[in-house]
Design an enzyme around this catalytic site. Structure first.
Site, PDB file in Angstrom:
ATOM      1  N   SER A 221      38.910  42.774  32.822  1.00  0.00           N
ATOM      2  CA  SER A 221      38.445  41.744  33.754  1.00  0.00           C
ATOM      3  C   SER A 221      39.560  41.231  34.642  1.00  0.00           C
ATOM      4  O   SER A 221      40.723  41.188  34.241  1.00  0.00           O
ATOM      5  CB  SER A 221      37.862  40.551  32.992  1.00  0.00           C
ATOM      6  OG  SER A 221      37.531  39.522  33.916  1.00  0.00           O
TER       7      SER A 221
ATOM      8  N   LYS B 131      33.181  41.986  26.777  1.00  0.00           N
ATOM      9  CA  LYS B 131      33.254  41.942  28.248  1.00  0.00           C
ATOM     10  C   LYS B 131      31.904  41.528  28.845  1.00  0.00           C
ATOM     11  O   LYS B 131      31.853  40.791  29.838  1.00  0.00           O
ATOM     12  CB  LYS B 131      33.697  43.311  28.801  1.00  0.00           C
ATOM     13  CG  LYS B 131      33.716  43.392  30.340  1.00  0.00           C
ATOM     14  CD  LYS B 131      34.758  42.468  30.932  1.00  0.00           C
ATOM     15  CE  LYS B 131      34.837  42.325  32.424  1.00  0.00           C
ATOM     16  NZ  LYS B 131      34.027  42.893  33.397  1.00  0.00           N
TER      17      LYS B 131
ATOM     18  N   HIS C  72      31.639  37.909  28.460  1.00  0.00           N
ATOM     19  CA  HIS C  72      32.516  37.342  29.499  1.00  0.00           C
ATOM     20  C   HIS C  72      31.763  37.284  30.829  1.00  0.00           C
ATOM     21  O   HIS C  72      31.770  36.272  31.532  1.00  0.00           O
ATOM     22  CB  HIS C  72      33.789  38.186  29.639  1.00  0.00           C
ATOM     23  CG  HIS C  72      34.567  37.898  30.890  1.00  0.00           C
ATOM     24  ND1 HIS C  72      34.189  38.376  32.138  1.00  0.00           N
ATOM     25  CD2 HIS C  72      35.684  37.168  31.097  1.00  0.00           C
ATOM     26  CE1 HIS C  72      35.034  37.946  33.047  1.00  0.00           C
ATOM     27  NE2 HIS C  72      35.958  37.212  32.442  1.00  0.00           N
ATOM     28  N   ASN C  73      31.122  38.391  31.175  1.00  0.00           N
ATOM     29  CA  ASN C  73      30.434  38.430  32.473  1.00  0.00           C
ATOM     30  C   ASN C  73      29.240  37.484  32.503  1.00  0.00           C
ATOM     31  O   ASN C  73      28.970  36.869  33.542  1.00  0.00           O
ATOM     32  CB  ASN C  73      29.996  39.860  32.791  1.00  0.00           C
ATOM     33  CG  ASN C  73      31.128  40.669  33.380  1.00  0.00           C
ATOM     34  OD1 ASN C  73      32.284  40.445  33.025  1.00  0.00           O
ATOM     35  ND2 ASN C  73      30.823  41.591  34.255  1.00  0.00           N
TER      36      ASN C  73
ATOM     37  N   GLU D 273      30.652  34.279  33.111  1.00  0.00           N
ATOM     38  CA  GLU D 273      31.069  34.275  34.530  1.00  0.00           C
ATOM     39  C   GLU D 273      29.881  33.888  35.428  1.00  0.00           C
ATOM     40  O   GLU D 273      29.997  33.026  36.308  1.00  0.00           O
ATOM     41  CB  GLU D 273      31.595  35.675  34.870  1.00  0.00           C
ATOM     42  CG  GLU D 273      31.914  35.936  36.323  1.00  0.00           C
ATOM     43  CD  GLU D 273      32.319  37.410  36.559  1.00  0.00           C
ATOM     44  OE1 GLU D 273      33.178  37.914  35.806  1.00  0.00           O
ATOM     45  OE2 GLU D 273      31.763  38.052  37.463  1.00  0.00           O
TER      46      GLU D 273
HETATM   47  C1  6PG Z   1      35.500  40.933  36.120  1.00  0.00           C
HETATM   48  C2  6PG Z   1      34.139  40.932  36.766  1.00  0.00           C
HETATM   49  C3  6PG Z   1      33.724  42.261  37.258  1.00  0.00           C
HETATM   50  C4  6PG Z   1      32.314  42.274  37.830  1.00  0.00           C
HETATM   51  C5  6PG Z   1      32.201  41.602  39.129  1.00  0.00           C
HETATM   52  C6  6PG Z   1      30.845  41.753  39.812  1.00  0.00           C
HETATM   53  O1  6PG Z   1      35.552  40.473  34.999  1.00  0.00           O
HETATM   54  O2  6PG Z   1      36.472  41.361  36.745  1.00  0.00           O
HETATM   55  O3  6PG Z   1      33.205  40.524  35.787  1.00  0.00           O
HETATM   56  O4  6PG Z   1      33.808  43.137  36.164  1.00  0.00           O
HETATM   57  O5  6PG Z   1      31.953  43.595  38.004  1.00  0.00           O
HETATM   58  O6  6PG Z   1      32.464  40.248  38.969  1.00  0.00           O
HETATM   59  O7  6PG Z   1      29.798  41.451  38.975  1.00  0.00           O
HETATM   60  P1  6PG Z   1      28.344  41.213  39.592  1.00  0.00           P
HETATM   61  O8  6PG Z   1      28.166  42.184  40.712  1.00  0.00           O
HETATM   62  O9  6PG Z   1      27.365  41.494  38.483  1.00  0.00           O
HETATM   63  O10 6PG Z   1      28.311  39.796  40.055  1.00  0.00           O
END
Ligand code: 6PG
Length: 468
Positions: free
Chosen positions: A128, A182, A185-186, A189
């Site tokens: 990430s 991960k 995490h997302n 996010e």
């Molecule tokens: C990271 C992000 C990355 C992710 C983008 C776009 O941890 O660096 O999570 O892996 O791919 O943020 O995600 P979306 O297109 O689903 O918003």
């Protein structure tokens, strides 16, 4: 010539950045891309790092360039491209060679690949931090065989972000554990981004603030409890001006959010695990609804727009407190989900370590994660909302969260993630809930039975006899 310590396939944005990071940390890296021109250009533009990069023009050449036992990182799009790449590469490798999928794979795919007889070793790692992170220090969530992790640990810890002296690269567990962490995490996010967007919405529509005012508020918050990468960049994007029109950048961007699916995976998995993550669910829902632009326009035309500039508008401090509460509730849900995953998948996901690797390098990095790491180190089995430090913070921030959610509901200003966090919290703090009604209904129509509070040995209601 067999000289590289590691290999990398896929010189897209993330792959190229990661390869340069590895080269910069003093490791000789062999690279290959499906399009040879891309490889040549990458090498030509590597500047002073080119000496540590071995460009190769075929998979065979790549394999020959790496010292055995080899480790090769895949940075190709998740899904079929990974399977295709493994299929093409594995026959060229020895059984002790290691393929590392560093893309955003679905952890079920990583589990499947780890269990398959690929003829080589395989591990999946979550990386990430976007392009900048990959280039200068990502957060790395590794999964797979611990001995394989040990083999590549010197490279992974060298390229990872650092929080103080601690590298943000940790082994999370067997098989798909790294990609699972991960995905969580997302999901978080998505939720962090959504909650920031919700308070921005209250500023813009409920308080009548312009983007520059919002920017100043985010910048101030970034000096306090909410200090984090996402609050920082929210301040930066709110402050930016569109070079084409001179308007605030935010005011010219279409309000339809994209997504690649990792947040959705988290929500689906949380449902399977019976460990709900409602703040993340709301965030995924809101992204989906955001893309229905025409329907939303028709909705506003039919029902009218929400009133602008509320008479009882909240203060920026109250918004900050609501965001603090929402954030804690969201992370509590995410960590609980990981505990459930450990039990279901036979992992022992190291929650304090996870909070630690998220402190730097990744998109959700924040000061608060340091305190979460401390609370989880005290007791990783305790829900974060029960940890004394966080219980105090929730109590202090709760009136503001209730106020914002109530104002949103009364005025039609959508705050789905904050509201979902609050609803979950209220369920979690209610000792005598209302599921007795559900149990009675289930027993009525399906004789499903129930437990009694008094422990008496009668598990069905009297309604069976009188039901019509
Ligand atoms: C990271 C992000 C990355 C992710 C983008 C776009 O941890 O660096 O999570 O892996 O791919 O943020 O995600 P979306 O297109 O689903 O918003």
């Amino acid at each position: 010539m067999t000289s590289a310590e590691i290999g990398l396939i896929g010189l897209g944005t993330m792959g190229a950045a990661l390869a340069l990071n590895i080269a910069e940390k003093g490791f000789r890296i062999a690279v290959w891309n499906r399009t040879t021109d891309v490889t040549r250009r990458f090498h030509a533009e590597a500047g002073g790092l080119a000496a540590n990069v071995v460009p190769t023009e075929s998979l065979k050449e790549l394999v020959v360039a790496i010292k055995p036992p080899r480790a090769i990182i895949l940075m190709v799009p998740a899904g079929k491209a990974v399977d295709d790449q493994i299929e093409a590469l594995a026959p060229l490798l020895d059984k002790d060679d290691l393929i590392i999928d560093a893309g955003n794979a679905n952890f079920h795919d990583t589990n499947r690949r780890a269990a398959a007889d690929l003829g080589v070793r395989f591990m999946g790692i979550g990386v990430s931090g976007g392009e900048e992170g990959a280039r200068h220090g990502p957060s790395i969530m590794a999964g797979g065989n611990p001995a394989d992790f040990e083999r590549v640990k010197p490279v992974l810890t060298a390229i990872a972000a650092r929080h103080g002296d601690t590298p943000c690269a940790t082994w999370m567990g067997e098989a798909g554990a790294g990609h699972f962490v991960k995905a969580v995490h997302n999901g978080i996010e998505y939720a962090d981004m959504q909650m920031i967007a919700e308070v921005y919405g209250i500023m813009r529509d409920g308080m009548g603030l312009g983007a520059a005012d919002a920017a100043a508020i985010f910048q101030k918050w970034n000096e306090g409890t909410l200090r984090s990468y996402l609050v920082e960049i929210s301040g930066a994007v709110a402050a930016a001006t569109d070079p084409l029109t001179g308007q605030p950048m935010l005011d010219v961007i279409l309000d339809a959010a994209g997504q690649k699916g990792t947040g959705r995976w988290t929500v689906i998995e949380a449902q399977h695990l019976g460990a709900p993550v409602p703040v993340i669910e709301a965030a995924v829902m809101a992204r989906n609804v955001s893309s229905r632009v025409d329907e939303r326009k028709a909705g506003e035309a039919l029902y009218g727009a929400a009133p602008q500039k509320l008479a009882d508008a909240p203060s920026a401090d109250e918004l900050e407190q609501a965001l603090i509460a929402g954030k804690i509730l969201c992370y509590a849900q995410g960590f609980t989900m990981m505990t459930a995953a450990s039990a279901t998948f036979g992992w022992n996901l190291p929650l304090p370590e996870i909070a630690r690797v998220w402190r730097a390098g990744c998109i959700i990095r924040s000061d608060m994660l340091n305190d979460m790491a401390s609370a989880l180190t005290e007791d990783a089995t305790r829900n974060l909302i029960m940890a004394p430090d966080f219980a105090r913070r929730i109590e202090a921030a709760l009136p503001a969260l209730r106020k914002i959610v109530a104002l949103g509901a009364l005025n039609g200003l959508p705050v789905p993630a904050l509201a979902s966090g609050l609803a979950w919290f209220d369920l979690m703090r209610t000792a005598r809930g209302t599921a007795n009604m559900i149990q009675a209904q289930r027993d009525f129509f399906g004789a499903h039975g129930f437990d009694r509070l008094d422990g008496k040995d009668a598990h069905h209601g009297p309604w069976g006899l009188s039901a019509s």
